[in-house]
Design an enzyme around this catalytic site. Structure first.
Site, mmCIF file in Angstrom:
data_model
loop_
_atom_site.group_PDB
_atom_site.id
_atom_site.type_symbol
_atom_site.label_atom_id
_atom_site.label_comp_id
_atom_site.label_asym_id
_atom_site.label_seq_id
_atom_site.Cartn_x
_atom_site.Cartn_y
_atom_site.Cartn_z
ATOM 1 N N GLY A 70 0.813 -1.125 0.050
ATOM 2 C CA GLY A 70 -0.036 0.208 0.191
ATOM 3 C C GLY A 70 0.999 1.178 -0.132
ATOM 4 N N SER A 76 4.862 -5.248 -3.675
ATOM 5 C CA SER A 76 4.623 -3.736 -3.855
ATOM 6 C C SER A 76 5.389 -2.988 -2.436
ATOM 7 C CB SER A 76 3.182 -3.694 -3.533
ATOM 8 O OG SER A 76 2.830 -2.294 -3.941
ATOM 9 N N TYR A 77 4.355 -2.430 -1.831
ATOM 10 C CA TYR A 77 5.084 -1.705 -0.493
ATOM 11 C C TYR A 77 5.757 -2.541 0.688
ATOM 12 C CZ TYR A 77 6.306 2.439 2.677
ATOM 13 O OH TYR A 77 7.026 3.298 3.355
ATOM 14 N N ASP A 87 3.531 -5.724 -15.070
ATOM 15 C CA ASP A 87 3.222 -4.538 -14.009
ATOM 16 C C ASP A 87 3.755 -3.183 -14.659
ATOM 17 O OD1 ASP A 87 2.778 -3.303 -11.793
ATOM 18 O OD2 ASP A 87 4.555 -3.988 -10.919
ATOM 19 N N HIS A 94 1.101 -7.041 -11.245
ATOM 20 C CA HIS A 94 1.702 -6.639 -10.083
ATOM 21 C C HIS A 94 1.385 -7.900 -9.170
ATOM 22 C CE1 HIS A 94 3.231 -3.450 -7.259
ATOM 23 N NE2 HIS A 94 2.178 -3.814 -6.509
#
Length: 500
Positions: free
Chosen positions: A128, A224-225, A411, A464
């Protein structure tokens, strides 16, 4: 000229809070990630602390280990609504990470399909920041079930990662999904450091609740994060293994997919990817590379930079940047998507907000005053986010941990070009050439091994969320990682057969 100035003002006036996009839909972690990363380089958002994360500067004397007697059986999930029959056990519930604040994290855990008593423990973290590992990781990617379009029934994910490990999903930090705090100020003071401390406190107490995993090989995975969360938690574990008594966690490695690693190269690589895939023009790329300063010491975004960014946003607005070639959700099930329905976020949102589902999950026991969301709408400004995690990756590699990084090659938000630029900053020599790897006589992606036990691999045809778009290749990948085996770079060498 007036139009150009107006467009620049529109872009600069976009709220810099990382959860802006989530307020609109509560769904896409790529939208949240994009707004957050762009916010970090705007002058008005410079209050985010971008200094390096350092566990040695954190006081872990307050680690609270609570009695967990009887809690494991209380967390046993007998059956989820609409669930098909399964033989493996599943659990869900809360672990308190700060008693004084009444801060508790929600987890969902599935034992392995076979040999749960010997297979490793794998923790999955989404990013996120502020997005749910239950909604994404468990329900859309590597968990045992998928939600049908009726949002009432589940079907089996035959490529679930609990075929390779016992898998633990954690909603972190407080304010994400079902995780909560009784102190409302906590929702306005989240950041990387708090997340690492709370994630560590969660893990120590969870292992008290499930003591059979204390000596088990432990790995951390995510995307991701999670490229921040995972190295930071890993470094925290290594630090505390040396400095606290009776808290040894048998960390063996980490694997991160399409991860945020380094702000500058993440941003540059994104625009290079757009240009190389005919999404933006060469002129737009040149404008961004010439006028945009994405470094931590930069002075924000100049007018010329903003023009280039706006040109890029105009050209990507109608795309699903998770996967630049995937269809977008038009509120009805799509027959175009091969492995993932573009409307799956909606099904998961509806399913997890059903009271009977929450009861079965042992979730939302405090009746939080908002819906479960895939990406939080209640978390305030993020307090700290290092501009790079390169030093942490170097430390983990030097400590002898197994470190893998993988990239879905479709992605567009943290693309393969970004990750390759970031890996160059590690300044490691590669020990193998860049080669294709194979599954079922087909190219599954490309891989290269570096000194220090670092492996980088792409996954062909994946966006992603790699396990959503290419589930068989993702399962093949995680099996090799957990077994410490290189991906096969010859068509005649396959360690694991595909799963039918």
């Amino acid at each position: 000229m007036r139009l150009k100035i107006a467009l620049i003002l529109m872009l600069t006036l976009v709220p810099s809070s990382f959860f802006t996009a989530a307020e609109k839909s509560g769904k896409k972690q790529t939208e949240v990630l994009y707004n957050f990363c762009m916010g970090k380089v705007r002058e008005k958002n410079s209050k985010i602390d971008t200094r390096d994360f350092n566990p040695a500067s954190i006081d872990f004397g307050g680690v609270e280990i609570s009695t967990q007697k009887g809690e494991k059986e209380n967390d046993r999930i007998k059956r989820l609504p609409g669930q098909p029959e399964v033989e493996f056990k599943q659990y869900g519930g809360y672990v308190t990470v700060d008693r004084s604040a009444g801060r508790a994290y929600y987890y969902y855990f599935v034992e392995a399909h076979h040999a749960p008593q010997s297979l490793p423990l794998l923790l999955w973290l989404n990013g996120g920041p502020g997005c749910s590992s239950l909604g994404y990781g468990a329900m859309e990617e590597v968990g045992p079930f998928r939600v049908h379009s009726d949002a009432q029934t589940l079907y089996l994910n035959k490529f679930s990662w609990n075929q390779a490990a016992n898998v633990l999903f954690l909603e972190s930090p407080a304010g994400v999904g079902f995780s909560y705090s009784n102190r409302s100020a906590d929702l306005r003071s989240n950041g990387d450091r708090r997340s690492a401390i709370d994630n560590y406190n969660f893990l120590v107490n969870w292992l008290e609740r499930f003591p059979e995993y204390k000596d088990r090989a432990f790995y951390i995975a995510g995307e991701s994060y999670g490229g921040h969360y995972i190295p930071q938690l890993a470094q925290t574990i290594l630090y505390n293994n040396q400095n606290l008594n009776n808290t040894i966690i048998n960390l063996s490695g980490i694997i991160i997919g399409n991860p945020t690693i380094n702000d500058e190269t993440d941003a540059k690589g994104m625009y290079e990817y757009y240009e190389s895939h005919a999404i933006i023009s060469k002129q737009t790329l040149n404008r961004v590379l010439r006028y945009c300063d994405f470094t931590d010491s930069g002075n924000g975004l100049s007018t010329q930079c903003l023009i280039g960014m706006l040109e890029s946003e105009r050209n990507t607005a109608a795309l699903d940047i998770y996967n630049i070639y995937a269809p977008t959700c038009n509120t009805s099930p799509s027959s175009q998507a091969v492995n993932i329905d573009p409307c799956i976020d909606q099904y998961v949102h509806t399913y997890l907000n059903r009271p009977e589902v929450q009861q079965a999950l042992h979730a939302n026991i405090t009746k939080i005053p908002y819906d479960w969301q895939a990406c939080s709408k209640v978390i305030g400004e993020w307090q700290d986010s290092p501009s790079t995690v390169i030093p942490h990756l170097k430390d983990l590699i030097a400590a002898g941990l197994r470190v893998w990084i993988y990239s879905g090659d479709l992605d567009g938000i943290v693309p393969v070009t970004s990750t390759k630029l970031s890996i160059q900053l590690l300044k490691l020599n590669h020990t193998t050439p860049w080669l294709p790897w194979y599954l079922d006589d087909q190219v599954g992606g490309y891989t290269q091994i570096y000194e220090g036990n670092l492996t980088f691999t792409t996954v062909r045809g994946a966006g992603h969320q790699v396990p959503s778009y290419q589930p068989s290749r993702a399962l093949f990948l995680i099996k090799h990682f957990l077994n410490g085996k290189h991906l096969p770079t010859s068509r005649n060498l396959t360690l694991f057969s595909s799963i039918s």
